[in-house]
Design a protein around this motif. Structure first.
Motif, PDB file in Angstrom:
ATOM      1  N   ASP A   1      -2.583  -9.195 -19.887  1.00 31.15           N
ATOM      2  CA  ASP A   1      -1.649  -8.673 -18.731  1.00 31.15           C
ATOM      3  C   ASP A   1      -2.567  -7.747 -17.836  1.00 31.15           C
ATOM      4  O   ASP A   1      -3.225  -6.639 -18.008  1.00 31.15           O
ATOM      5  CB  ASP A   1      -0.777  -7.862 -19.508  1.00 31.15           C
ATOM      6  N   ILE A   2      -2.987  -8.276 -16.507  1.00 35.02           N
ATOM      7  CA  ILE A   2      -3.334  -7.744 -15.258  1.00 35.02           C
ATOM      8  C   ILE A   2      -3.045  -6.287 -15.202  1.00 35.02           C
ATOM      9  O   ILE A   2      -3.802  -5.333 -14.979  1.00 35.02           O
ATOM     10  CB  ILE A   2      -3.416  -8.601 -14.280  1.00 35.02           C
ATOM     11  N   ALA A   3      -1.503  -6.030 -15.149  1.00 37.89           N
ATOM     12  CA  ALA A   3      -1.009  -4.678 -14.523  1.00 37.89           C
ATOM     13  C   ALA A   3      -1.302  -3.693 -15.967  1.00 37.89           C
ATOM     14  O   ALA A   3      -1.670  -2.583 -15.612  1.00 37.89           O
ATOM     15  CB  ALA A   3       0.364  -4.778 -14.811  1.00 37.89           C
ATOM     16  N   ALA A   4      -1.322  -4.179 -17.080  1.00 34.83           N
ATOM     17  CA  ALA A   4      -1.818  -3.365 -18.362  1.00 34.83           C
ATOM     18  C   ALA A   4      -3.286  -2.970 -18.060  1.00 34.83           C
ATOM     19  O   ALA A   4      -3.589  -1.891 -18.391  1.00 34.83           O
ATOM     20  CB  ALA A   4      -1.560  -3.949 -19.521  1.00 34.83           C
ATOM     21  N   LEU A   5      -3.788  -3.744 -17.746  1.00 27.95           N
ATOM     22  CA  LEU A   5      -5.507  -3.525 -17.751  1.00 27.95           C
ATOM     23  C   LEU A   5      -5.629  -2.601 -16.338  1.00 27.95           C
ATOM     24  O   LEU A   5      -6.511  -1.847 -16.639  1.00 27.95           O
ATOM     25  CB  LEU A   5      -6.273  -4.762 -17.335  1.00 27.95           C
ATOM     26  N   SER A   6      -5.033  -2.822 -15.336  1.00 29.57           N
ATOM     27  CA  SER A   6      -5.074  -1.870 -14.118  1.00 29.57           C
ATOM     28  C   SER A   6      -4.395  -0.535 -14.690  1.00 29.57           C
ATOM     29  O   SER A   6      -5.574   0.637 -14.377  1.00 29.57           O
ATOM     30  CB  SER A   6      -4.091  -2.403 -13.256  1.00 29.57           C
ATOM     31  N   LYS A   7      -3.541  -0.433 -15.352  1.00 29.76           N
ATOM     32  CA  LYS A   7      -3.261   0.905 -15.716  1.00 29.76           C
ATOM     33  C   LYS A   7      -4.157   1.480 -16.954  1.00 29.76           C
ATOM     34  O   LYS A   7      -4.600   2.706 -16.683  1.00 29.76           O
ATOM     35  CB  LYS A   7      -1.685   0.853 -16.632  1.00 29.76           C
ATOM     36  N   ALA A   8      -4.785   0.779 -17.594  1.00 31.56           N
ATOM     37  CA  ALA A   8      -5.799   1.497 -18.447  1.00 31.56           C
ATOM     38  C   ALA A   8      -6.977   1.745 -17.789  1.00 31.56           C
ATOM     39  O   ALA A   8      -7.532   2.739 -18.184  1.00 31.56           O
ATOM     40  CB  ALA A   8      -6.177   0.311 -19.491  1.00 31.56           C
ATOM     41  N   SER A   9      -7.331   1.124 -16.866  1.00 27.48           N
ATOM     42  CA  SER A   9      -8.628   1.396 -15.825  1.00 27.48           C
ATOM     43  C   SER A   9      -8.149   2.819 -14.925  1.00 27.48           C
ATOM     44  O   SER A   9      -9.046   3.598 -15.180  1.00 27.48           O
ATOM     45  CB  SER A   9      -8.990   0.488 -14.766  1.00 27.48           C
ATOM     46  N   VAL A  10      -6.987   2.968 -14.784  1.00 26.79           N
ATOM     47  CA  VAL A  10      -6.824   4.258 -13.934  1.00 26.79           C
ATOM     48  C   VAL A  10      -6.442   5.232 -14.983  1.00 26.79           C
ATOM     49  O   VAL A  10      -7.128   6.541 -14.635  1.00 26.79           O
ATOM     50  CB  VAL A  10      -5.290   4.058 -13.270  1.00 26.79           C
ATOM     51  N   TYR A  65     -15.111 -10.295 -14.860  1.00 26.29           N
ATOM     52  CA  TYR A  65     -15.154  -9.521 -13.532  1.00 26.29           C
ATOM     53  C   TYR A  65     -14.026  -8.479 -13.698  1.00 26.29           C
ATOM     54  O   TYR A  65     -14.438  -7.266 -13.193  1.00 26.29           O
ATOM     55  CB  TYR A  65     -14.724 -10.665 -12.456  1.00 26.29           C
ATOM     56  N   ILE A  66     -13.140  -8.566 -14.246  1.00 27.51           N
ATOM     57  CA  ILE A  66     -12.058  -7.444 -14.343  1.00 27.51           C
ATOM     58  C   ILE A  66     -12.719  -6.403 -15.190  1.00 27.51           C
ATOM     59  O   ILE A  66     -12.521  -5.299 -14.815  1.00 27.51           O
ATOM     60  CB  ILE A  66     -10.737  -7.996 -14.895  1.00 27.51           C
ATOM     61  N   LYS A  67     -13.444  -6.529 -16.237  1.00 32.87           N
ATOM     62  CA  LYS A  67     -13.998  -5.655 -17.072  1.00 32.87           C
ATOM     63  C   LYS A  67     -14.948  -4.722 -16.368  1.00 32.87           C
ATOM     64  O   LYS A  67     -14.806  -3.592 -16.317  1.00 32.87           O
ATOM     65  CB  LYS A  67     -14.828  -6.353 -18.210  1.00 32.87           C
ATOM     66  N   SER A  68     -15.822  -5.406 -15.312  1.00 34.05           N
ATOM     67  CA  SER A  68     -16.698  -4.785 -14.472  1.00 34.05           C
ATOM     68  C   SER A  68     -16.000  -3.996 -13.605  1.00 34.05           C
ATOM     69  O   SER A  68     -16.266  -2.798 -13.339  1.00 34.05           O
ATOM     70  CB  SER A  68     -17.573  -5.741 -13.974  1.00 34.05           C
ATOM     71  N   LYS A  69     -15.426  -4.567 -12.805  1.00 37.47           N
ATOM     72  CA  LYS A  69     -14.500  -3.769 -11.778  1.00 37.47           C
ATOM     73  C   LYS A  69     -13.696  -2.696 -11.969  1.00 37.47           C
ATOM     74  O   LYS A  69     -13.521  -1.651 -11.512  1.00 37.47           O
ATOM     75  CB  LYS A  69     -13.618  -4.734 -10.785  1.00 37.47           C
TER      76      LYS A  69
END
Length: 134
Positions: free
Chosen positions: A56-65, A40-44
């Motif tokens: 780490d959700i914060a690190a994944l969020s940063k990677a996405s941005v 789900y996170i990968k898709s979103k």
């Protein structure tokens, strides 16, 4: 022909929706829920498999941005920190992710719980707990 950004978002949103539907069906299997939340996170977040190696959700969020800023119109994706009381785009993205999961699954975390979610494992634990209590 290369997929347009709009088409990629639509496809990713459809996959994310399917993940949430499956989570409800397998909510008693923590391992399956974890794998589905990761997908789900990968898709979103429009990340690929190699970018999903960390929990780490914060690190994944940063990677996405960072990925969106590097690959798409920077002027349309500027950091919102100046208008959101100092929060970064990555932290805003994390909050929106948690909110979308709650809404999609029909569950609710209190503010303290939402703030304590650091990893996909933490998120899995809370999602399983809330779905079992439904």
């Amino acid at each position: 022909m290369e997929e347009s950004f709009r088409d990629a978002i639509a496809r990713s949103n459809e996959d994310a929706r399917a993940c949430l539907e499956e989570i409800v069906r397998v909510s008693d299997d923590r391992s399956a829920v974890h794998a589905l939340l990761k997908r789900y996170i990968k898709s979103k977040y429009l990340l690929d498999e190699t970018e999903m190696e960390c929990e780490d959700i914060a690190a994944l969020s940063k990677a996405s941005v960072d990925k969106l800023l590097a690959n798409h119109r920077k002027e349309a994706l500027q950091d919102v920190s100046s208008v959101c009381t100092g929060s970064s785009s990555a932290s805003t993205k994390k909050v929106l992710l948690v909110m979308s999961i709650q809404k999609g699954l029909g569950i609710k975390f209190d503010a303290k719980t939402s703030g304590s979610l650091k990893t996909i494992g933490d998120l899995t634990r809370e999602v399983c707990f809330r779905l079992a209590a439904k």
